[in-house]
Structures are given as structure tokens and as C-alpha cells.
Write a protein that holds these residues in place. Structure first.
Motif, PDB file in Angstrom:
ATOM      1  N   ARG A   1       0.831  -1.188   0.000  1.00  0.00           N
ATOM      2  CA  ARG A   1       0.000   0.000   0.000  1.00  0.00           C
ATOM      3  C   ARG A   1       0.874   1.250   0.000  1.00  0.00           C
ATOM      4  N   GLU A   2       1.973   1.194   0.707  1.00  0.00           N
ATOM      5  CA  GLU A   2       2.897   2.328   0.808  1.00  0.00           C
ATOM      6  C   GLU A   2       3.363   2.821  -0.570  1.00  0.00           C
ATOM      7  N   ASN A   4       1.706   2.139  -3.408  1.00  0.00           N
ATOM      8  CA  ASN A   4       0.533   2.274  -4.250  1.00  0.00           C
ATOM      9  C   ASN A   4       0.576   1.349  -5.466  1.00  0.00           C
ATOM     10  N   TRP A   5       1.195   0.186  -5.298  1.00  0.00           N
ATOM     11  CA  TRP A   5       1.283  -0.773  -6.399  1.00  0.00           C
ATOM     12  C   TRP A   5      -0.080  -1.367  -6.685  1.00  0.00           C
ATOM     13  N   ARG A   6      -0.434  -1.427  -7.946  1.00  0.00           N
ATOM     14  CA  ARG A   6      -1.633  -2.134  -8.409  1.00  0.00           C
ATOM     15  C   ARG A   6      -1.227  -3.519  -8.901  1.00  0.00           C
ATOM     16  N   HIS A  65      -6.630  -0.685  -1.651  1.00  0.00           N
ATOM     17  CA  HIS A  65      -6.473   0.754  -1.873  1.00  0.00           C
ATOM     18  C   HIS A  65      -7.791   1.510  -1.681  1.00  0.00           C
ATOM     19  N   GLU A  67     -10.647   0.845  -3.111  1.00  0.00           N
ATOM     20  CA  GLU A  67     -11.424   0.888  -4.357  1.00  0.00           C
ATOM     21  C   GLU A  67     -12.359  -0.304  -4.419  1.00  0.00           C
TER      22      GLU A  67
END
Length: 69
Positions: A1-2, A4-6, A65, A67
Motif C-alpha cells: 500500500r505504501e 501504491n502498487w496495483r 487501496h 477501491e
């Protein structure tokens, strides 16, 4: 998460030089745990035309994230 990897590959994780995740033997149990928790999912990639082992890629559950999937 740090970060922001998808999506990510194991090679990208190794490049971070995080303590305890510097080898395949150390990373594999963490990957398995995240897959079992439905946080990540392996992505099947086609074989490379030049041969060799394909990269291990994963997709991150969008809920991580905040979403909707």
C-alpha cells in the motif's frame, strides 16, 4: 500500500531491499500468505519468445487501496 502498487513482480520486491524479503525462500511464504488472504493474485503471463522463466507478477486486490473491485 505504501508504494501504491496495483501490480508488482517479485523482482520489484527484491529491489526494495526490505529486511527478511531478500531471497526467494524468504519471499515465497509471504506471497503465499497474501494470496490465501485474497490480498494479491498471481497473473499468468505468456512464455517469453526468447525462453527463460517468465517473471512472477501479481495483481493487488483493489480493496486494499479502498477501491471497489
Amino acid at each position: 500500500r505504501e508504494l501504491n502498487w496495483r501490480t508488482f513482480s517479485t523482482r520489484e520486491v527484491f529491489r526494495l531491499n526490505r529486511a527478511g524479503l531478500g531471497s526467494k525462500a524468504a519471499l515465497d511464504p509471504a506471497v503465499t500468505l497474501l494470496e490465501e488472504a485474497d490480498i494479491i493474485r498471481a497473473v499468468d503471463l505468456p512464455k517469453q519468445p526468447q525462453g527463460g522463466r517468465p517473471p512472477r507478477r501479481f495483481i493487488v486486490n483493489p480493496a486494499v487501496h479502498g477501491e471497489q473491485p
